[in-house]
Design an enzyme around this catalytic site. Structure first.
Site, mmCIF file in Angstrom:
data_model
loop_
_atom_site.group_PDB
_atom_site.id
_atom_site.type_symbol
_atom_site.label_atom_id
_atom_site.label_comp_id
_atom_site.label_asym_id
_atom_site.label_seq_id
_atom_site.Cartn_x
_atom_site.Cartn_y
_atom_site.Cartn_z
ATOM 1 N N ALA A 15 -11.005 72.880 131.582
ATOM 2 C CA ALA A 15 -9.825 73.585 131.076
ATOM 3 C C ALA A 15 -10.158 74.962 130.540
ATOM 4 C CB ALA A 15 -9.153 72.738 129.994
ATOM 5 N N ALA A 44 -20.312 70.542 136.472
ATOM 6 C CA ALA A 44 -19.573 69.479 137.162
ATOM 7 C C ALA A 44 -19.866 68.149 136.475
ATOM 8 C CB ALA A 44 -19.974 69.436 138.632
ATOM 9 N N CYS A 46 -18.196 65.491 136.409
ATOM 10 C CA CYS A 46 -17.897 64.343 137.267
ATOM 11 C C CYS A 46 -19.038 64.052 138.250
ATOM 12 C CB CYS A 46 -16.602 64.576 138.050
ATOM 13 S SG CYS A 46 -15.136 64.668 136.999
#
Length: 559
Positions: A15, A44, A46
């Site tokens: 964000a 990253a 994730c």
């Protein structure tokens, strides 16, 4: 000349970095300052489990941007290892601490964008701060875990928590040759999903020789010095391991917001409007710390996922510099893989529909990801949930292999467009034998549900069949071929293969409540049309067929 604005972004990653980059694209003259408490401003997160498992080989692949690259590309002033301690809304100032130098300073702002994300749930129990009890949230976390594995120090690991990160960690620890035990306090892994839709994930974990312990939490870590040797569970079981990974869950990090007097919502995340504005003027918020509008239930929700966070950051960044954008909400589209099993979800689950008091109908469909005659077809079970009265799609879950990602995205788009099950029947989807079928699984799911919506037939879920079997004597007809019966039948079922049904109608009682089933639901639908036109009025088709029944029965045994 227009006065130059100062935008302060608190937090990076999804964000915060998105907000800062969008603000710069909309306003070349603004001073944009990004303060990130950690060492990395844009990475990253994730991808961390896949780095541990060597699917992502290089650490640098996880670093999406550095302070230097953000300065070069977007002219952003990024300060890592700088923690914002306080926002002073009346003075339009933030108090910042340089964590490396130990110095504190004050920075004025015109607008602030809060992107503080989440903080992990770490229970206050003995031994939890041992050096081999890890989180998997940052690049240093992943590097440390991977180094210990590659040094040969980890033969056995315990993962606590069966959510997204937990399952991805289990899979990637297994890829590294580590023996893994997974502990989950709930009665299933992946609790956002309905119970029967995670059975295949749990079966795959068993095939990978992962020990899965459900309905059990942790009470303490048994430590020797600064190192944990075992974890003790609520039932007294003690499990020894070399490494322990906590993936119990996260909460919105609202400490800074609360201190500034910003209102929180019903979910205890930061309350924002569609422009990502908080209750205090000139302060915006985005990402995992905020509460958003759920586009299906219409209520406030907290959905800490990377997709919504990136979009929210973009909206907050645009509005902070005077443009006008709106974030219209989300509904939790997500996907996970364990071995060769993929499970995906969008919108509301059935248990969420029950909790929200919604009037809904469920269908199950089992189809291949592409034409059955083309080699390599992989089946997928689609659970489709729609509003009873209108046919509006409320949610879906899919479990299978190849092609699950494509279908869940189609259904997520359908939900966004307020489409109905009848709309799904008429979708124009790409077809060639290697990629799909003339009647794609999504179209077939729409047809099945639309038939019920238009009262062209009636159906039971596996749970409803089981319930009726307990209440009364019902007539169950298995219309599969004889060789298929060897894998099992529903208790008490009468076996009549579909090609013989018309000739053997006299073996059935048209006055009895009758349930027909096949392997997946298609042949039994044809059978139900034959029976209906031969005097069988109280007639139901078993949705998902024997495959759906098997999933349901397994979910009962494993819960």
């Amino acid at each position: 000349m227009e006065n130059k604005q100062t935008i302060v972004v608190i937090g990076g990653v999804a964000a915060g970095a998105s907000a800062a980059a969008k603000a710069r694209r909309e306003d070349e003259r603004a001073t944009i300052l990004v303060y990130e408490k950690g060492k990395y401003v844009s990475f990253a997160n994730c991808g961390l489990p896949y780095y541990v498992g060597n699917e992502i080989m290089q650490e640098r692949a996880l670093l999406l941007h550095t302070p230097d690259s953000l300065k070069t590309r977007f002219n952003l002033d990024v300060f890592v290892e700088h923690e914002v301690l306080e926002i002073k809304p009346e003075e339009h100032q933030v108090v910042v601490k340089n964590l490396q130098a130990g110095e504190t300073f004050t920075q004025s702002y015109d607008k602030v964008i809060l992107a503080t994300g989440t903080k992990p749930i770490v229970p206050n129990i003995d031994g939890i701060h041992s050096r081999n009890v890890h989180l998997l949230r940052t690049v240093p976390d992943a590097v440390q875990i991977k180094q210990q594995i590659e040094a040969g120090n980890v033969k056995k690991a315990v993962v606590v928590g069966g959510g997204f990160i937990g399952l991805e960690a289990v899979e990637n620890l297994h890829r590294q040759g580590v023996s893994v035990t997974l502990i989950e306090k709930a009665d299933q892994v992946m609790t956002p999903f309905d119970r029967e839709m995670v059975v295949d994930l749990e079966d795959m974990l068993q095939k990978l020789r992962v020990e899965v312990i459900l309905n059990n939490g942790i009470t303490k870590f048994v430590a020797q010095g600064d190192r944990a040797e075992a974890v003790q569970l609520e039932d007294g079981t003690v499990i020894h391991a070399d490494m322990f990974l906590l993936s119990i869950g996260v909460r919105p990090d609202v400490t800074l917001a609360e201190k500034a007097g910003i209102e929180l919502g019903a979910t205890r995340a930061i309350a924002v409007n569609g422009r990502m504005e908080t209750s205090i003027p000139d302060i915006y918020a985005a990402g995992d710390a905020v509460e958003i509008h759920h586009r299906v239930s219409g209520k406030s929700a907290w959905i800490p996922l990377a997709g919504p966070a990136n979009k929210q950051g973009r909206v907050a960044g645009a509005n902070a510099v005077g443009r006008s954008m709106e974030f219209k909400g989300a509904y939790g589209t997500s996907i996970v893989r364990v071995g060769n099993v993929v499970a995906a979800k969008t919108g509301l689950s059935e248990k969420e529909c029950i909790r929200e008091g919604m009037d809904y109908r469920v269908t199950y469909n089992y189809h291949g990801n592409h034409a059955a005659y083309y080699p390599g077809s992989e089946g997928m079970m689609i659970k489709l949930i729609a509003e009873q009265q209108t046919g509006r799609i409320l949610g879906a879950q899919i479990v299978g292999g190849a092609g699950v990602d494509k279908r869940i995205d189609v259904l997520a788009t359908a939900i966004y467009g307020h489409m109905t099950v009848e709309d799904l029947e008429h979708l124009d989807l790409a077809y060639a034998p290697p990629f799909g079928a003339a009647k794609d699984p999504i179209i077939m799911a729409g047809m099945t549900h639309a038939n019920l919506y238009r009262a062209e037939g009636n159906a039971y879920t596996p749970a409803q069949v089981a319930e009726q079997m307990e209440k009364k004597d019902i007539q169950i007809v298995d219309v599969r071929n004889e060789d298929e019966w060897a894998v099992g039948m529903i208790p008490g079922a009468i076996g009549i293969p579909l090609p013989m049904l018309r000739a053997r109608l006299n073996e059935l009682d048209p006055a009895k409540e009758t349930v027909v089933y096949c392997r997946s639901g298609q042949r039994s639908y044809f059978a139900s049309r034959i029976l209906m036109q031969n005097g069988f009025q109280n007639l139901k088709n078993l949705m998902g067929g024997y495959l759906g029944w098997t999933l349901f029965q397994k979910s009962l045994k494993e819960s």
